[in-house]
Scaffold this motif. Structure first.
Motif, mmCIF file in Angstrom:
data_model
loop_
_atom_site.group_PDB
_atom_site.id
_atom_site.type_symbol
_atom_site.label_atom_id
_atom_site.label_comp_id
_atom_site.label_asym_id
_atom_site.label_seq_id
_atom_site.Cartn_x
_atom_site.Cartn_y
_atom_site.Cartn_z
ATOM 1 N N ARG A 124 0.812 -1.210 0.000
ATOM 2 C CA ARG A 124 0.000 0.000 0.000
ATOM 3 C C ARG A 124 0.851 1.267 0.000
ATOM 4 O O ARG A 124 0.491 2.274 -0.610
ATOM 5 N N ALA A 125 1.993 1.222 0.687
ATOM 6 C CA ALA A 125 2.867 2.403 0.735
ATOM 7 C C ALA A 125 3.407 2.740 -0.650
ATOM 8 O O ALA A 125 3.532 3.921 -1.015
ATOM 9 N N ALA A 126 3.708 1.707 -1.437
ATOM 10 C CA ALA A 126 4.238 1.937 -2.782
ATOM 11 C C ALA A 126 3.183 2.526 -3.699
ATOM 12 O O ALA A 126 3.439 3.484 -4.441
ATOM 13 N N VAL A 127 1.959 1.982 -3.642
ATOM 14 C CA VAL A 127 0.889 2.434 -4.533
ATOM 15 C C VAL A 127 0.384 3.822 -4.149
ATOM 16 O O VAL A 127 -0.122 4.566 -4.990
ATOM 17 N N ARG A 128 0.545 4.190 -2.871
ATOM 18 C CA ARG A 128 0.082 5.502 -2.416
ATOM 19 C C ARG A 128 0.716 6.633 -3.228
ATOM 20 O O ARG A 128 0.080 7.661 -3.484
ATOM 21 N N LYS A 129 1.946 6.453 -3.680
ATOM 22 C CA LYS A 129 2.630 7.499 -4.437
ATOM 23 C C LYS A 129 1.899 7.810 -5.740
ATOM 24 O O LYS A 129 1.868 8.960 -6.184
ATOM 25 N N PHE A 130 1.306 6.782 -6.350
ATOM 26 C CA PHE A 130 0.552 7.033 -7.581
ATOM 27 C C PHE A 130 -0.676 7.892 -7.302
ATOM 28 O O PHE A 130 -0.952 8.850 -8.033
ATOM 29 N N PHE A 131 -1.411 7.562 -6.251
ATOM 30 C CA PHE A 131 -2.627 8.317 -5.955
ATOM 31 C C PHE A 131 -2.305 9.742 -5.512
ATOM 32 O O PHE A 131 -3.070 10.671 -5.774
ATOM 33 N N GLU A 132 -1.151 9.932 -4.860
ATOM 34 C CA GLU A 132 -0.726 11.288 -4.511
ATOM 35 C C GLU A 132 -0.415 12.086 -5.763
ATOM 36 O O GLU A 132 -0.731 13.274 -5.858
ATOM 37 N N GLN A 133 0.197 11.431 -6.741
ATOM 38 C CA GLN A 133 0.490 12.093 -8.005
ATOM 39 C C GLN A 133 -0.795 12.356 -8.795
ATOM 40 O O GLN A 133 -0.908 13.375 -9.490
ATOM 41 N N LEU A 134 -1.754 11.462 -8.660
ATOM 42 C CA LEU A 134 -3.033 11.618 -9.345
ATOM 43 C C LEU A 134 -3.806 12.815 -8.814
ATOM 44 O O LEU A 134 -4.438 13.559 -9.573
ATOM 45 N N GLY A 135 -3.764 13.028 -7.519
ATOM 46 C CA GLY A 135 -4.457 14.166 -6.909
ATOM 47 C C GLY A 135 -5.871 13.817 -6.494
ATOM 48 O O GLY A 135 -6.523 12.977 -7.124
ATOM 49 N N PRO A 136 -6.383 14.443 -5.428
ATOM 50 C CA PRO A 136 -7.709 14.098 -4.896
ATOM 51 C C PRO A 136 -8.851 14.330 -5.883
ATOM 52 O O PRO A 136 -9.792 13.533 -5.943
#
Length: 408
Positions: free
Chosen positions: A193-205
């Protein structure tokens, strides 16, 4: 200007410069050194603001590589002016359209290297142009960064996620794709989950809220991360992974149990044990002789027949496009599984209930991970061509470049 110099100017196309000398140095007959200086009277422009400058502050000498002339390694010995720019307020390098600032190769040589790197390994390109391996990699990596970053996610509504082996020793990375445009959106090290979180942070809310569906392989960590960051996304569980799970946990388990039950009948036990790959094969991929063997096996072993038939029956669930029909089909399959009398089938039916929403979502979002599996195969080719990558960032850029996506 003599004919030799005119020919060099025509071949070189070093705009704004003139040739002042050409030499082959002793001991290096396969090298050409061309001396260049700014043309007399040619306008000089600031490399920063692009405005014309009237005064030369100083000049410096630089040696850069250019495309080979007549198959000879070509070095340019360039006199470069530093002009005084009134707008920028200080000395600046003169603008040279065919040579980027702080670069030791001309733009056209860099473009040729970039093109060849899309077809060949760094080592082959370096040998072809007789450049250093790190120089070739630096040119290609810089070009990939400029072309791919920052990534544009504005039109993404559906994503697919999967993992692949990064190196030997159980090191993995996660790849996120846009299955609609066949584009790799993001690649990052790790699969938790920590690794994939970076993608969603880059994607933006805001963009996360626009994601409608996510197709994946029943990976709990990925599912939890999508549910947390993309509240409007439907999880779509892929047919291949559900059926693969059934084949491992049910068909193969029943085969082993039935073989163990026949330990006193060596001939029958041998037939059951040898049927592993035949049972895992799809009916449409079996020939006539194999179908005869299957029928003989099922005539002698009812549990194996039930496990096999229920697997083929389960595949039909993904053919429904009406959510109500799909739900009704699942309920019927679940009842048949629980009434089968085969413990392995009953256990699987209970365990798979947690994934039913993702399976039924396929009726509304007919997505699958075949594109991702194809990308994983391409990743293996990229990795094998380079004999592996020590630079993960460069490796991930190469993967994204291989799948830039279809035009809108």
């Amino acid at each position: 200007m003599d004919q030799g110099q005119a020919l060099l100017d025509a071949l070189g196309e070093w705009e704004g410069f003139e040739v002042t000398g050409v030499e082959r140095r002793e001991g290096n007959p396969d090298e050409i050194h061309v001396s260049l200086r700014p043309r007399e009277g040619a306008p000089l422009y600031c490399n920063c603001c692009g405005r014309e400058c009237a005064h030369v502050h100083e000049h410096v000498q630089r040696t850069v590589r250019d495309l080979p002339l007549f198959d000879a390694i070509t070095y340019l010995e360039i006199t470069i002016y530093r002009v005084w720019c009134e707008h920028c307020g200080g000395p600046k390098r003169m603008r040279i359209d065919w040579l980027a600032d702080q670069q030791r190769v001309t733009n056209r040589l860099a473009e040729s290297v970039i093109y060849l790197c899309s077809q060949l390994s760094i080592q082959h390109v370096a040998r072809f142009y007789r450049l250093h391996w790190h120089t070739v990699k630096r040119i290609d990596k810089r070009a990939l960064r400029a072309r791919l970053d920052p990534a544009d996610f504005s039109d993404v509504r559906v994503i697919g996620m999967d993992e692949f082996a990064l190196h030997k020793g159980h090191r993995y990375a996660t790849v996120v794709v846009d299955p609609i445009r066949k584009r790799v959106l993001w690649v990052g090290p790790g699969r938790d989950r920590a690794a994939v979180r970076k993608f969603f942070e880059q994607l933006g809310p805001e963009q996360c809220e626009r994601i409608e569906a996510a197709v994946m392989d029943m990976h709990p960590a990925l599912t939890l991360k999508v549910e947390k960051h993309c509240p409007n996304a439907r999880i779509v569980d892929d047919l291949y992974h559900v059926i693969a799970k059934y084949s491992r946990e049910v068909v193969d388990r029943v085969r082993v149990d039935q073989a163990n039950a026949l330990r006193h009948d060596k001939a029958a036990r041998k037939v059951v044990k040898a049927s592993k790959w035949l049972l895992l094969r799809s009916p449409r991929n079996t020939n006539r002789a194999q179908r005869v063997r299957l029928q003989e096996l099922f005539d002698a072993n009812t549990p194996l027949m039930i496990a096999y038939m229920l697997r083929e029956d389960l595949k039909a669930l993904w053919s429904h496009r009406d959510p109500v029909e799909a739900k009704g089909f699942w309920e019927g399959w679940y009842q048949r599984a629980m009434e089968s009398g085969v413990a392995a089938i009953q256990r699987f039916a209970e365990r798979i209930k947690a994934f039913v929403p993702g399976i039924l979502a396929h009726a509304e979002y007919p997505l699958h991970t075949s594109l991702i599996e194809g990308i994983n195969n391409k990743i293996k080719v990229i990795k094998r061509m380079a004999y592996g990558f020590r630079d993960d960032e460069y490796f991930f850029l190469k993967i994204r470049a291989a799948y830039p996506g279809n035009a809108r």
